[in-house]
Structure formats: C-alpha cells, structure tokens
Design a protein around this motif. Structure first.
Motif, PDB file in Angstrom:
ATOM      1  N   UNK A 117       7.793  14.855  -3.788  1.00 54.39           N
ATOM      2  CA  UNK A 117       8.467  14.300  -4.812  1.00 54.39           C
ATOM      3  C   UNK A 117       9.991  14.751  -4.621  1.00 54.39           C
ATOM      4  N   UNK A 118      10.297  16.279  -3.636  1.00 54.67           N
ATOM      5  CA  UNK A 118      12.011  16.290  -2.739  1.00 54.67           C
ATOM      6  C   UNK A 118      11.763  15.609  -1.713  1.00 54.67           C
ATOM      7  N   UNK A 119      10.993  14.546  -1.306  1.00 54.39           N
ATOM      8  CA  UNK A 119      11.047  13.984  -0.154  1.00 54.39           C
ATOM      9  C   UNK A 119      11.360  12.578  -0.327  1.00 54.39           C
ATOM     10  N   UNK A 120      12.232  11.766   0.459  1.00 53.77           N
ATOM     11  CA  UNK A 120      13.370  12.120   0.814  1.00 53.77           C
ATOM     12  C   UNK A 120      14.431  12.597   0.564  1.00 53.77           C
ATOM     13  N   UNK A 121      15.121  13.653   0.467  1.00 56.21           N
ATOM     14  CA  UNK A 121      16.560  13.726  -0.414  1.00 56.21           C
ATOM     15  C   UNK A 121      17.784  13.138   0.176  1.00 56.21           C
ATOM     16  N   UNK A 122      17.808  12.717   1.108  1.00 56.39           N
ATOM     17  CA  UNK A 122      18.751  12.884   2.451  1.00 56.39           C
ATOM     18  C   UNK A 122      18.002  11.731   3.179  1.00 56.39           C
ATOM     19  N   UNK A 123      19.746  10.773   3.685  1.00 60.50           N
ATOM     20  CA  UNK A 123      18.588   9.588   5.067  1.00 60.50           C
ATOM     21  C   UNK A 123      18.434  10.407   6.305  1.00 60.50           C
ATOM     22  N   UNK A 124      17.469   9.692   6.765  1.00 60.08           N
ATOM     23  CA  UNK A 124      16.311   9.591   7.478  1.00 60.08           C
ATOM     24  C   UNK A 124      16.335   9.172   9.472  1.00 60.08           C
ATOM     25  N   UNK A 125      16.593   9.974  10.002  1.00 59.01           N
ATOM     26  CA  UNK A 125      16.771   9.131  11.242  1.00 59.01           C
ATOM     27  C   UNK A 125      15.481   8.929  11.762  1.00 59.01           C
TER      28      UNK A 125
ATOM     29  N   UNK B 105      13.385  14.631   8.795  1.00 54.10           N
ATOM     30  CA  UNK B 105      14.185  14.104   8.703  1.00 54.10           C
ATOM     31  C   UNK B 105      14.478  13.299   9.742  1.00 54.10           C
ATOM     32  N   UNK B 106      13.560  13.253  11.273  1.00 55.87           N
ATOM     33  CA  UNK B 106      14.377  12.754  12.395  1.00 55.87           C
ATOM     34  C   UNK B 106      12.703  12.336  12.611  1.00 55.87           C
ATOM     35  N   UNK B 107      12.546  11.251  13.355  1.00 57.87           N
ATOM     36  CA  UNK B 107      11.385  10.518  13.239  1.00 57.87           C
ATOM     37  C   UNK B 107      11.342   9.582  14.880  1.00 57.87           C
ATOM     38  N   UNK B 108      10.483   9.576  15.086  1.00 60.07           N
ATOM     39  CA  UNK B 108      10.359   8.823  16.654  1.00 60.07           C
ATOM     40  C   UNK B 108       9.854   7.731  17.008  1.00 60.07           C
ATOM     41  N   UNK B 109       9.971   6.373  17.288  1.00 57.77           N
ATOM     42  CA  UNK B 109       9.875   5.511  17.192  1.00 57.77           C
ATOM     43  C   UNK B 109       8.241   5.523  18.983  1.00 57.77           C
ATOM     44  N   UNK B 110       7.837   5.578  18.752  1.00 55.08           N
ATOM     45  CA  UNK B 110       6.657   5.918  19.982  1.00 55.08           C
ATOM     46  C   UNK B 110       5.679   4.970  20.358  1.00 55.08           C
ATOM     47  N   UNK B 111       5.619   4.685  21.550  1.00 53.84           N
ATOM     48  CA  UNK B 111       5.296   3.423  22.298  1.00 53.84           C
ATOM     49  C   UNK B 111       4.118   3.948  23.350  1.00 53.84           C
TER      50      UNK B 111
ATOM     51  N   UNK C 134       4.026   2.985  17.516  1.00 50.97           N
ATOM     52  CA  UNK C 134       3.755   3.227  15.900  1.00 50.97           C
ATOM     53  C   UNK C 134       4.796   4.753  15.784  1.00 50.97           C
ATOM     54  N   UNK C 135       4.281   6.010  14.777  1.00 54.47           N
ATOM     55  CA  UNK C 135       5.786   6.403  14.267  1.00 54.47           C
ATOM     56  C   UNK C 135       4.808   7.902  14.287  1.00 54.47           C
ATOM     57  N   UNK C 136       5.789   8.616  15.184  1.00 51.12           N
ATOM     58  CA  UNK C 136       5.652  10.138  15.114  1.00 51.12           C
ATOM     59  C   UNK C 136       7.016  11.671  15.065  1.00 51.12           C
ATOM     60  N   UNK C 137       6.532  12.796  14.456  1.00 49.13           N
ATOM     61  CA  UNK C 137       7.844  13.446  13.476  1.00 49.13           C
ATOM     62  C   UNK C 137       7.396  14.744  14.930  1.00 49.13           C
ATOM     63  N   UNK C 138       8.497  15.492  14.513  1.00 54.41           N
ATOM     64  CA  UNK C 138       8.102  17.397  15.257  1.00 54.41           C
ATOM     65  C   UNK C 138       6.996  17.616  14.935  1.00 54.41           C
ATOM     66  N   UNK C 139       6.719  18.382  15.222  1.00 55.63           N
ATOM     67  CA  UNK C 139       5.061  19.172  15.872  1.00 55.63           C
ATOM     68  C   UNK C 139       5.720  19.659  14.374  1.00 55.63           C
ATOM     69  N   UNK C 140       4.885  20.700  13.006  1.00 55.82           N
ATOM     70  CA  UNK C 140       4.862  21.251  12.807  1.00 55.82           C
ATOM     71  C   UNK C 140       5.740  20.803  11.438  1.00 55.82           C
TER      72      UNK C 140
END
Length: 326
Positions: A29-37, A92-98, A256-262
């Motif tokens: 419910x709290x995500x996202x609370x601000x812009x996501x890169x 809040x930081x995502x990667x366009x994986x390829x 696809x999309x990835x995020x930092x581990x954790x």
C-alpha cells in the motif's frame, strides 16, 4: 484512565507491527510513494526505449506515481546495469534487462559483478527477432548475395551494433563465424545512432531489432535481407530467415525487468502482476505486436529461470563466435 490509554496505545502498536509483518498488502500500500526510476542501459530511440515507455506509461497510470525512463547507455549495457545494482533495494530503481545481461556473464571476464546474484528478476516483457539490414547502395538483395559480396571484399564491409556484448553484436559475430566472412564491427551507444550511420553509408550492414528498424525498412531507407529467427516475422513476412542460407543460425533479443537483489518480495510481486496485466491488455498487446515483438508473461521465478537458460545458450554462442571483439 492512564492505564487504559497505555493499554490502547500498546495494543495499537502491536496491531500495526503484526499487520506489517504478516500481510504483504500492507507494505504494498505504501509503494510507490514517489517516482520510480526505470533505467534503460541503451541510448534513446531503440527497441528498449519503445517498450520501456509503453510499460512505464501503464505503470504510472495504475500505481499513481511516475515511472520515469532514464537512458544510461554504454559499455554493452554495463553502465546502466551497475547503476541499478548499486542502488538501494527499495523498488525505486529498476533495470530494463536484456539479452546483453545474459551474454556478458561469459563474454566479458572483466565484469566485477555477478548479474545472477546482483539483480532480482521481476518480470519478462517481450522477445524480438533481429533482422540483417544493409545500406541501399550495397549491391546485394539477399543473404546469399551478401555473403558472396563479403567474401569477395574481405575486411571492407562494416557492420554496426548497439554496443559490444549486445545481442546485436553477438548475432553479427555468430553470422561471421558460420558464413566464414570478415566484417569490421562498429559498436554504437544504442541502435538509433547505428541506423543513422547505416542510412548515410558510414557502415554497410547491421543486425538490429525488428522493432527499431521496422519503419526505416518500410520507408525504403534501408534494405532487409533476413531475420534471425527460424520463422518469418509477422511484421516482415516477405523477409526470409537467415537459416534458409545458414542452416542452424538463430538468435533473438529478449527484454524484461529486474531490481537490485534484496528488493522486498511484495514489491516484486506487485510489479510482476501489473506488468503481466499490461502485457495482456488488448491495446498494449496490439502495440507490442506491431513492433514485431512477442510478450513474455509469467511470474518472477519463471523469468528468473528464463534468464538462467538464456545465459547458458549465449555462452555457447560466445564460444562459437570466438574471442571478444571490440
């Protein structure tokens, strides 16, 4: 009265702690609370950019905060990838994986990070055929003629890519190895600048995603000789597969999309659901189809398994193509 207030205060605190700990929906419910890169590790204007902006627009509408595409090209996608790996694991930081991420594991031994351990898979987006395109002035009309011309002019033809270690680059290296020809590789910081030089004649050929080259092909500004998949592309039905000439040749790009581990599981699951929903939306599905792409739908684990399989497959391509080419 004081005792009653203390009890209610403690009770309320306990309830909040229990809810936050046991119900992922509470955290969502709290995500996202601000812009996501949304980091795209390539220059603007290519297939990665088109697909990213399409999905980010949908996520922005659905989740109420901007998902902002940020292009960080260079080093075969490694600059953008490292920018995400070193970011906080907060969603809040995502990667366009390829495909480049699957390739780099075996292609570039200087990489100091382990992609499989550093990036958590979130969702697949699309798989796209590549196409061999040439400058209109080149006197060839098909793959067989191109190979013959290259053999007659060894080292005189240049082929571009969106960067060292990308699927565009390795598709060209595999083609060279299987055809037994000598082409000079010219890496760019993305597909768009390579296509510009292709049209002007600075380079003579390029392996590119169907998505980013489609309109130029249709407008007659460059010539398509063959697609890299075993089947013809629905968007380029008149262009035959390269495997018709080079038996066994096959490559494609995936995104696809990835995020930092954790990154919290509840955030990954939320993003996965929303991206899958976007890919099944009739309007978006039609747009992706018009780009020559096929959607990749599944949970985060399925996308993770795909990344593992693609890494193994491209390791074989790297071995066949030979030593690293700058």
């Amino acid at each position: 009265m004081i005792a009653r207030r203390a009890f209610l205060s403690l009770f309320g605190t306990a309830c909040l702690a229990t809810t936050a700990g046991r119900h992922p929906a509470f955290a969502e419910a709290a995500y996202p609370a601000r812009p996501v890169r949304w980091i795209v590790p390539y220059a603007a204007g290519g297939a990665t950019d088109v697909l990213s902006r399409l999905i980010c627009q949908r996520l922005t509408e659905r989740l109420g905060h901007p998902f902002v595409v940020e292009n960080k090209p260079g080093a075969g996608s490694n600059i953008g990838t490292e920018a995400v790996i070193t970011s906080p694991a907060d969603g809040y930081t995502l990667l366009l994986t390829s495909t480049a991420n699957a390739i780099n594991a075996s292609f570039d031994p200087t990489i100091h990070y382990d992609f499989g351990k550093s990036i958590a898979p979130v969702a697949g987006i699309a798989r796209i055929p590549l196409v061999l395109v040439v400058n209109n002035a080149l006197p060839v009309r098909n793959v067989a003629e191109f190979i013959a011309y290259a053999k007659a002019n060894p080292g005189k033809l240049s082929t571009g890519s969106s960067g060292v270690g990308t699927s565009l680059h390795l598709s060209g290296e595999l083609f060279k190895a299987m055809a037994g020809i000598d082409l000079v590789h010219v890496p760019y910081r993305g597909s768009a600048p390579g296509l510009t030089d292709l049209m002007s004649g600075q380079i003579q050929a390029m392996f590119d995603n169907v998505t980013s080259s489609l309109e130029l092909i249709r407008a007659g500004k460059i010539r398509a000789l063959g697609v890299t998949t075993k089947e013809r592309s629905a968007t380029l039905p008149d262009v035959p597969p390269i495997s018709d000439v080079l038996t066994g040749y096959e490559t494609s790009s995936f995104y696809g999309v990835g995020a930092p581990s954790g990154t919290p599981t509840e955030i990954i699951d939320l993003l996965n659901r929303e991206i899958n929903a976007a890919l099944t939306d009739p309007a978006i599905k039609q747009q992706i189809g018009q780009l020559g792409a096929l959607p990749i739908i599944g949970n985060a684990d399925a996308f993770g398994n795909m990344l593992t399989a693609e890494t193994a497959r491209w390791r074989k391509v790297v071995a066949l193509a030979g030593p690293r080419t700058q």
